[in-house]
Design a protein around this motif. Structure first.
Motif, PDB file in Angstrom:
ATOM      1  N   LEU A  74      -0.564   0.312 -18.462  1.00 47.59           N
ATOM      2  CA  LEU A  74      -1.469  -0.848 -18.415  1.00 47.59           C
ATOM      3  C   LEU A  74      -2.181  -1.054 -19.741  1.00 47.59           C
ATOM      4  O   LEU A  74      -2.388  -2.161 -20.202  1.00 47.59           O
ATOM      5  N   LYS A  75      -2.564   0.066 -20.404  1.00 46.35           N
ATOM      6  CA  LYS A  75      -3.259  -0.026 -21.698  1.00 46.35           C
ATOM      7  C   LYS A  75      -2.419  -0.816 -22.688  1.00 46.35           C
ATOM      8  O   LYS A  75      -2.923  -1.638 -23.451  1.00 46.35           O
ATOM      9  N   TYR A  78       0.842  -1.201   0.000  1.00 43.62           N
ATOM     10  CA  TYR A  78       0.000   0.000   0.000  1.00 43.62           C
ATOM     11  C   TYR A  78       0.872   1.244   0.000  1.00 43.62           C
ATOM     12  O   TYR A  78       1.821   1.339   0.775  1.00 43.62           O
ATOM     13  N   VAL A  79       0.547   2.195  -0.889  1.00 37.59           N
ATOM     14  CA  VAL A  79       1.395   3.371  -0.985  1.00 37.59           C
ATOM     15  C   VAL A  79       0.668   4.658  -0.612  1.00 37.59           C
ATOM     16  O   VAL A  79       1.132   5.751  -0.874  1.00 37.59           O
ATOM     17  N   GLY A  80      -0.532   4.509  -0.032  1.00 37.78           N
ATOM     18  CA  GLY A  80      -1.266   5.703   0.354  1.00 37.78           C
ATOM     19  C   GLY A  80      -1.983   6.304  -0.836  1.00 37.78           C
ATOM     20  O   GLY A  80      -2.016   5.717  -1.917  1.00 37.78           O
ATOM     21  N   ALA A  81      -2.590   7.482  -0.636  1.00 41.00           N
ATOM     22  CA  ALA A  81      -3.318   8.134  -1.727  1.00 41.00           C
ATOM     23  C   ALA A  81      -2.343   8.476  -2.837  1.00 41.00           C
ATOM     24  O   ALA A  81      -1.232   8.954  -2.578  1.00 41.00           O
ATOM     25  N   LYS A  82      -2.773   8.247  -4.071  1.00 33.77           N
ATOM     26  CA  LYS A  82      -1.856   8.498  -5.189  1.00 33.77           C
ATOM     27  C   LYS A  82      -2.118   9.861  -5.817  1.00 33.77           C
ATOM     28  O   LYS A  82      -3.278  10.263  -5.966  1.00 33.77           O
ATOM     29  N   TYR A  83      -1.077  10.493  -6.252  1.00 31.65           N
ATOM     30  CA  TYR A  83      -1.178  11.761  -6.959  1.00 31.65           C
ATOM     31  C   TYR A  83      -1.689  11.461  -8.374  1.00 31.65           C
ATOM     32  O   TYR A  83      -1.214  10.537  -9.033  1.00 31.65           O
ATOM     33  N   ARG A  84      -2.729  12.204  -8.844  1.00 36.27           N
ATOM     34  CA  ARG A  84      -3.431  11.883 -10.077  1.00 36.27           C
ATOM     35  C   ARG A  84      -2.490  11.683 -11.284  1.00 36.27           C
ATOM     36  O   ARG A  84      -2.637  10.725 -12.048  1.00 36.27           O
ATOM     37  N   VAL A 113      -1.085   8.369 -11.451  1.00 29.53           N
ATOM     38  CA  VAL A 113      -2.059   7.338 -11.843  1.00 29.53           C
ATOM     39  C   VAL A 113      -2.199   7.314 -13.363  1.00 29.53           C
ATOM     40  O   VAL A 113      -2.219   6.247 -13.983  1.00 29.53           O
ATOM     41  N   ASP A 114      -2.260   8.513 -13.979  1.00 29.73           N
ATOM     42  CA  ASP A 114      -2.406   8.581 -15.443  1.00 29.73           C
ATOM     43  C   ASP A 114      -1.256   7.854 -16.129  1.00 29.73           C
ATOM     44  O   ASP A 114      -1.451   7.104 -17.074  1.00 29.73           O
ATOM     45  N   THR A 115      -0.045   8.079 -15.645  1.00 28.75           N
ATOM     46  CA  THR A 115       1.128   7.427 -16.253  1.00 28.75           C
ATOM     47  C   THR A 115       1.000   5.919 -16.105  1.00 28.75           C
ATOM     48  O   THR A 115       1.249   5.159 -17.047  1.00 28.75           O
ATOM     49  N   GLU A 116       0.569   5.486 -14.920  1.00 28.00           N
ATOM     50  CA  GLU A 116       0.410   4.048 -14.664  1.00 28.00           C
ATOM     51  C   GLU A 116      -0.598   3.443 -15.628  1.00 28.00           C
ATOM     52  O   GLU A 116      -0.375   2.394 -16.211  1.00 28.00           O
TER      53      GLU A 116
END
Ligand code: HEM
Length: 553
Positions: free
Chosen positions: A446-447, A430-436, A439-442
């Motif tokens: 995945l795509k 768990y890494v805590g709340a993620k900076y938006r 998340v977009d880069t992640e």
């Protein structure tokens, strides 16, 4: 050796005569006699588990599955990776419509519910199957209640089809996609000797491998000695409603072993797209010639049950316990409805979400800190955020069950892609709340990793066109079963069984519709049934049959 000592439920030895309550000098029974009250109050509550709304009448035995041929090329699901791995389990077989005390298949014609619970080192895996590869309905949970209530007792009179079969046949004839399953049911396979039956997933599952390739899969469990049907009534000693249960129990106690071989039938996404029928349609089978069976495991019985209530009544089977990394549900609406329905039924039946902590249901990797320890090698210690509630039996005492997530709980990356509904965190804790922006880069990463043949899979999955209406191809597998697989003798027997069952139908409209329904399968069968029911017969092709339903005549 440790002696067995009569005790209170607390485990403390009880040193008085257990059959004589305590009383005072005037002969009054005493409230301080906790043993007496413990016994009476336990007795009053000893049937206090709600009856299953369907499949209430069940019998059981212990089994073991052995993986013989890994399926690692088509799935990353852990239970199927290694040849030689063995999983202990329980098999529960049941009728569908009757209540707990009604007949088993020795006296009742019904599909055989064939559900397995396997305890693997990775978690619990349930196969909640039937002995027929198809089902009565194909559009989900709304249709299920309507259908099931029609097969149970009449809500007005409490009487079953022996008294009046109107509601039984009313539902089926108004929903002719049921006809394939009903052709199974009134053939010889409608009454089987336990446990000489096959078991089928019926539904299609999506297996996903390490390269994110999807394979559409159905599971078949085939009896090694072949199926045995009750045709003449002398196949097992029939003495009443529990004859099949007695046959199973007595033969197992005498040392008989039963076994099955497990196979998958598979389709690639392109094959699924080109399939004549729809892979999401539960009323169809897949040709064995075109989609051959591939062996992967064996199952054998290991022991009879020795505590009916704890092992058969309290077992909680759920199709959702087959969904894991590497196995996704298909979009079959009936399967999706079942993923919700069973767990909800259990929460109601046990009056608690903690039914899965009872020994018969408990995952091997959730040890009970207050009692037994398992010696099995387990894959991991499960942790999640649910806790407490009635009947909480130790699972939430693990230190990982805290009210927030901490770094001691691992989040392994999913082996398969998010397009299938899984999240695949790029971290293992768990890494805590993620900076938006992160998340977009992640997500972009995945795509790039989406399932192979994504467009084909999406086309297969989104096709639920069978939900609206019925077509000639919906009848042809029932016709093939009746005309090509059943012998003349079996066809005769089926017609007789149908006439016998439908003969109590009191509604003239439904009585007239029954032969027309069977005429869809075979014109002559319809005529024979009309004659047997003493009604006028007009053969109607499917289109005209559907038209006739509108007017109710
Ligand atoms: C929308 C469709 C369906 C719904 C909503 C449904 C719902 C249920 C429910 C509520 C139970 C009782 C669970 C319990 O109280 O423990 C049950 C039992 C069962 N169902 Fe279904 N069902 C559906 C279709 C099917 C199909 C298609 C199959 C077979 C392929 C099936 C096989 C079974 C079996 C074997 C059991 C008995 C489980 C046991 O041994 O405890 N059901 N079903």
């Amino acid at each position: 050796m440790t002696e067995k000592i009569y005790s209170y439920r607390s485990g403390n030895a009880f040193t008085k005569n257990p059959l004589v309550p305590e009383y005072d000098a005037c002969g009054n029974l005493l409230i301080k006699d906790v043993h007496h009250f413990e016994q009476m109050t336990t007795f009053n509550r000893s049937t206090n588990i709600s009856e299953r709304i369907v499949h209430s009448k069940g019998s059981g035995c212990f089994v073991k599955m052995k993986i013989t041929d890994p399926l690692s090329d088509i799935t990353v699901a852990k239970p199927f990776q290694n040849a030689g791995e063995e999983y202990e389990g329980i098999l529960r077989m049941s009728t569908v419509a009757g209540e707990r005390g009604t007949g088993d298949h020795s006296t009742v014609r019904d599909p055989v519910g064939t559900s397995f619970k396997f305890k693997t080192p990775y978690g619990v895996m349930d196969w909640v199957f039937n002995n027929t590869p198809v089902f009565f309905i194909r559009t989900g949970g709304t249709q299920f209640e309507h259908f099931i209530k029609s097969q149970k007792r009449d809500h007005r009179t409490g009487l079953g089809a022996d008294y009046d079969a109107t509601q039984f046949w009313d539902y089926l004839t108004l929903n002719p996609e049921s006809i394939h399953q009903v052709t199974y049911l009134f053939g010889d396979r409608g009454k089987q000797v336990y446990p000489y039956f096959n078991a089928y997933s019926g539904h299609t599952l999506k297996f996903i491998n390490k390269d994110n390739e999807v394979t559409y899969v159905q599971i078949h469990v085939i009896q090694d000695e072949g199926v045995k049907n009750i045709v003449n009534g002398d196949e097992i000693p029939i003495f009443g409603p529990d004859s099949n249960r007695a046959h199973l129990q007595s033969t197992l106690e005498a040392g008989k072993k039963y076994s099955w071989t497990c196979y998958v039938q598979t389709m690639t996404p392109q094959q699924a797209l080109d399939f004549k029928y729809n892979v999401n349609d539960l009323t169809k089978v897949w040709s064995h010639k075109e989609y051959p069976l591939r062996k992967f495991a064996t199952i054998e019985t290991t022991a009879p049950i020795d505590n009916y209530f704890e092992q058969v009544e309290q077992v909680a089977m759920s199709p959702s316990n087959l969904i894991m990394d590497g196995i996704e549900p298909s979009n079959d609406p009936v399967l999706v409805a079942r993923l919700f329905s069973y767990d909800d039924a259990h929460r109601f039946r046990f009056n608690s979400p903690n039914y899965d902590q009872l020994p018969i249901n408990r995952p091997l990797n959730t040890e009970c800190p207050y009692g037994y320890k398992t010696n099995n090698k387990v894959d991991h210690i499960p942790a999640n955020l649910t806790r407490d509630g009635f009947m909480s039996l130790g699972a939430s005492s693990d230190k990982s069950f805290i009210s927030s997530v901490d770094n001691s709980i691992k989040f392994p990356p999913s082996a398969v892609c998010p397009i299938t509904g899984k999240s695949a965190p790029a971290h293992s804790h768990y890494v805590g709340a993620k900076y938006r922006a992160d998340v977009d880069t992640e997500q972009k990463g995945l795509k790039a990793n989406q399932v192979k043949d994504h467009e084909t899979v999406a086309k297969v999955d989104s096709n639920l066109s069978f939900m609206e209406g019925i077509n000639e191809i919906d009848i042809e597998q029932a016709t093939a079963l009746y005309e090509k697989i059943y012998t003349k003798e079996q066809q005769e027997r089926m017609a007789k069984e149908l006439i016998n069952h439908a003969s109590t139908t009191k509604s003239p409209i439904v009585r007239k519709r029954i032969p027309q329904y069977w005429g869809l399968v075979n014109k002559d069968l319809g005529a024979k049934i009309a004659e047997g029911l003493n009604v006028e017969y007009e053969y109607l092709p499917l289109k005209e049959y559907c038209e006739s339903l509108k007017t109710g005549e």
